[in-house]
Design a protein around this motif. Structure first.
Motif, PDB file in Angstrom:
ATOM      1  N   ASP A 366       0.848  -1.195   0.000  1.00  0.00           N
ATOM      2  CA  ASP A 366       0.000   0.000   0.000  1.00  0.00           C
ATOM      3  C   ASP A 366       0.881   1.243   0.000  1.00  0.00           C
ATOM      4  O   ASP A 366       2.110   1.174  -0.007  1.00  0.00           O
ATOM      5  CB  ASP A 366      -0.965  -0.009   1.188  1.00  0.00           C
ATOM      6  N   ALA A 367       0.258   2.417   0.034  1.00  0.00           N
ATOM      7  CA  ALA A 367       0.993   3.676  -0.077  1.00  0.00           C
ATOM      8  C   ALA A 367       1.959   3.882   1.078  1.00  0.00           C
ATOM      9  O   ALA A 367       2.949   4.617   0.939  1.00  0.00           O
ATOM     10  CB  ALA A 367       0.006   4.837  -0.156  1.00  0.00           C
ATOM     11  N   HIS A 369       3.826   1.589   2.465  1.00  0.00           N
ATOM     12  CA  HIS A 369       4.946   0.643   2.418  1.00  0.00           C
ATOM     13  C   HIS A 369       6.228   1.364   2.013  1.00  0.00           C
ATOM     14  O   HIS A 369       6.222   2.267   1.174  1.00  0.00           O
ATOM     15  CB  HIS A 369       4.642  -0.473   1.424  1.00  0.00           C
ATOM     16  N   ALA A 372       6.891   1.469  -1.719  1.00  0.00           N
ATOM     17  CA  ALA A 372       5.798   1.924  -2.583  1.00  0.00           C
ATOM     18  C   ALA A 372       6.272   2.929  -3.629  1.00  0.00           C
ATOM     19  O   ALA A 372       5.932   2.828  -4.813  1.00  0.00           O
ATOM     20  CB  ALA A 372       4.673   2.518  -1.738  1.00  0.00           C
ATOM     21  N   ALA A 373       7.072   3.905  -3.203  1.00  0.00           N
ATOM     22  CA  ALA A 373       7.511   4.949  -4.137  1.00  0.00           C
ATOM     23  C   ALA A 373       8.380   4.369  -5.251  1.00  0.00           C
ATOM     24  O   ALA A 373       8.220   4.716  -6.428  1.00  0.00           O
ATOM     25  CB  ALA A 373       8.267   6.029  -3.377  1.00  0.00           C
ATOM     26  N   ARG A 376       6.200   2.360  -7.707  1.00  0.00           N
ATOM     27  CA  ARG A 376       5.407   3.252  -8.565  1.00  0.00           C
ATOM     28  C   ARG A 376       6.289   3.886  -9.638  1.00  0.00           C
ATOM     29  O   ARG A 376       5.863   4.066 -10.777  1.00  0.00           O
ATOM     30  CB  ARG A 376       4.710   4.313  -7.716  1.00  0.00           C
TER      31      ARG A 376
END
Length: 577
Positions: A366-367, A369, A372-373, A376
């Motif tokens: 999820d955001a 984590h 995450a970046a 993405r």
């Protein structure tokens, strides 16, 4: 001397086995008298010894009009008219005729060598590709003729070589349709029309290993005469399968009726002795999945081949090559696991410092984590953008920039496994290669290969004393492991201290090195295999040993290269005395 002691142990075991076998009552391979000895290299094949077996089926179904499908019994399969051909290894035809004609010969004289006995139920050249009540059976067997001896053919098993299809309309639906309603089943250019009360089976000639049947219902409702039309495709249909199609009412309300097809698959896998005493075969039922498994596609690219990144694919810092992936999961995505690995240690360390797990599940990221970046930036969707989705598209071009611009040469793999809520999984691997000193390279081939010189390694062969079994393994990326497994019906190599499975690229036991290496069977060991791109070796030293043991002996060869790709081939040798 240890290798010779072990071979002696195996041969002693063979002698004991043959002595025990000698206590049994044996029947000679000829009928009335021994054949006359010949000074030439000829032997005899007892043609009357051929036993024909056919995998047949039997079923009785109740139809809406209370009629019954007639059962197919063993007596209805006329094997006397089956066509038999005996051909030598050089392609020479020694016999071609019916089963009845072959049996009448009793025996035939043939040059010493290996022969293939092939059987067909009829001549397909004169039979339509699709027809009702037209099953086509085929089978084959290898036999060896030895000098001055009489060999027997034995049993040849024939299996269904076309696709059997039956069509039924459920009783509740049949009542609502007019008598002229019909169902058309097609496979490529072949088609058959099944009337509403059709009781016959249709047979289709497969055009590929996996085929797609197209089904179309046309007719009208009996009460309103309103036209009815419905179509559906049945995928992954193979030779030897019986697809029972039942048209049913999927949904009914005041607004109308929707249709569906229930598919039952029967695989014929039990032998029936024609005119014998064995019971009638009952088909094995396997249910087709109601929902298609997930699929992973790299748009306009082939995921089975490595892909080479080049400088021309970048505009400054951004990758201009499309790395668009399209995921279909009719059963809803429950898990999307990704494992990123690389031969470039610096890149692997960077992933670790970026807290990218190995592996990771996009549905669980999820955001909040830590990775995450980074993910993405690569182009991966995460969390709810993945979980529960049925149609997903994303582009991994962002992942290519650090690979090429920052870390450079090496092999990078993205192994992806999509699992749906039905627990059906599909796996695919994106393999990226970078060689910045070779910008014209293009796609690097992945030519893994295991070959048996002069033979088809996928076929079984009768073993002879002079047979050469020379193997060549090819792996452009270098061999990581080369496992050999000895699988035998009658020979236990562990009796002499030889393991049944060993990895030629990783052997540390000095005794085993002596047994398998230059002092023993002559296999290449360790550095002669590890990271090599081409390794020849021979199994021929085993021949004299195997000749003492009747039965089927297999040498399974499993090779994995440095990119994690694996190929498995099996040498199959049969000893018959």
């Amino acid at each position: 001397m240890k290798i010779y002691a072990r071979i002696f142990t195996l041969l002693s075991f063979a002698a004991a086995s043959m002595l025990m076998a000698g206590c049994k009552s044996e029947v000679p391979g000829y009928k009335d008298s021994e054949p006359t000895e010949s000074s030439s290299d000829y032997g005899y094949l007892e043609t009357s010894s051929l036993v024909m077996q056919v995998i047949a089926d039997s079923d009785m179904e109740s139809y809406p009009n209370s009629s019954n499908r007639a059962a197919t019994t063993r007596a209805e399969v006329d094997t006397e008219t089956f066509l038999v051909k005996i051909a030598g290894s050089d392609g020479s035809i020694q016999f071609e005729g019916t089963f009845a004609e072959l049996k009448a010969l009793s025996q035939i004289e043939l040059p010493v060598g290996a022969y293939e006995v092939t059987v067909r139920s009829d001549d397909r050249d004169t039979t339509p590709a699709a027809a009702f009540e037209s099953p086509y059976y085929t089978g084959s067997k290898s036999v060896t003729v030895r000098k001055g001896e009489t060999s027997q053919i034995g049993q040849v098993t024939c299996t269904l070589a076309n696709i059997k299809v039956t069509v039924m309309i459920s009783a509740d639906l049949a009542e609502d349709l007019t008598a002229d309603t019909q169902t058309t089943v097609s496979l490529d250019e072949q088609s058959l029309v099944f009337a509403k009360d059709e009781t016959r089976a249709g047979y289709f000639t497969p055009t590929a290993e996996k085929n797609t049947l197209k089904v179309q219902l046309k007719g009208a409702f009996a009460d309103t005469q309103e036209p009815v039309q419905f179509s559906k495709e049945i995928a992954n249909v193979s030779a030897g399968q019986w697809r029972k199609l039942t048209l049913v009412i999927a949904h009914s309300d005041e607004g109308g009726i929707s249709f569906d097809i229930v598919v039952e698959s029967f695989v014929q896998d039990d032998e029936i002795t024609i005119n014998g005493t064995q019971g009638i075969w009952e088909p094995l039922y396997t249910e087709e999945p109601a929902i298609a498994a997930p699929s992973i596609e790299w748009t306009d690219h082939d995921l089975t081949q490595p892909f080479q990144l080049k400088a021309s694919m970048f505009d400054g810092y951004n990758c201009t090559e499309s790395f668009q992936f399209h995921i279909l999961a009719p059963g809803n995505i429950a898990s999307y696991q990704v494992e990123i690995t690389s031969t470039n240690d610096a890149y692997t360390q960077w992933l670790t410092s970026s807290q990218v797990p190995v592996p990771f599940d996009l549905c669980q990221i999820d955001a909040a984590h830590a990775a995450a970046a980074t993910l993405r930036d690569f182009g991966f969707p995460i969390g709810d953008a993945v979980k529960g989705q049925t149609d997903l598209t994303f582009d991994l071009a962002g992942a290519m920039t650090p690979i090429y611009k920052m870390y450079g040469d090496g092999t990078y793999t993205f192994r992806m496994t999509v699992t749906d809520e039905e627990q059906q999984s599909t796996e695919a691997t994106l393999t990226i290669k970078v060689d910045r000193n070779n910008e014209s390279g293009g796609t690097t081939p992945s030519a893994l290969g295991i070959e048996w010189a002069g033979y088809d390694i996928d076929q079984e062969y009768p073993l002879s004393a002079d047979m050469q079994i020379d193997i060549k393994c090819t792996a452009p990326a270098g061999i990581r492991s080369l496992k050999v497994s000895i699988i035998s019906e009658t020979l236990d190599v562990t009796e002499a201290g030889l393991p049944s499975t060993f990895d030629l690229a990783d052997i540390s036991d000095p005794d085993l090195i002596a047994t398998l290496g230059d002092e023993g069977f002559g296999f290449p060991i360790n550095d002669k295999v590890k990271n090599q791109t081409e390794v020849p070796f021979s199994i021929t030293p085993f021949v004299s040993l195997l000749m003492n043991f009747d039965g089927l002996h297999k040498f399974q060869l499993e090779m994995t290269d440095n990119e994690g790709q694996t190929i498995t081939k099996t040498v199959q040798l049969r000893v018959t005395k």
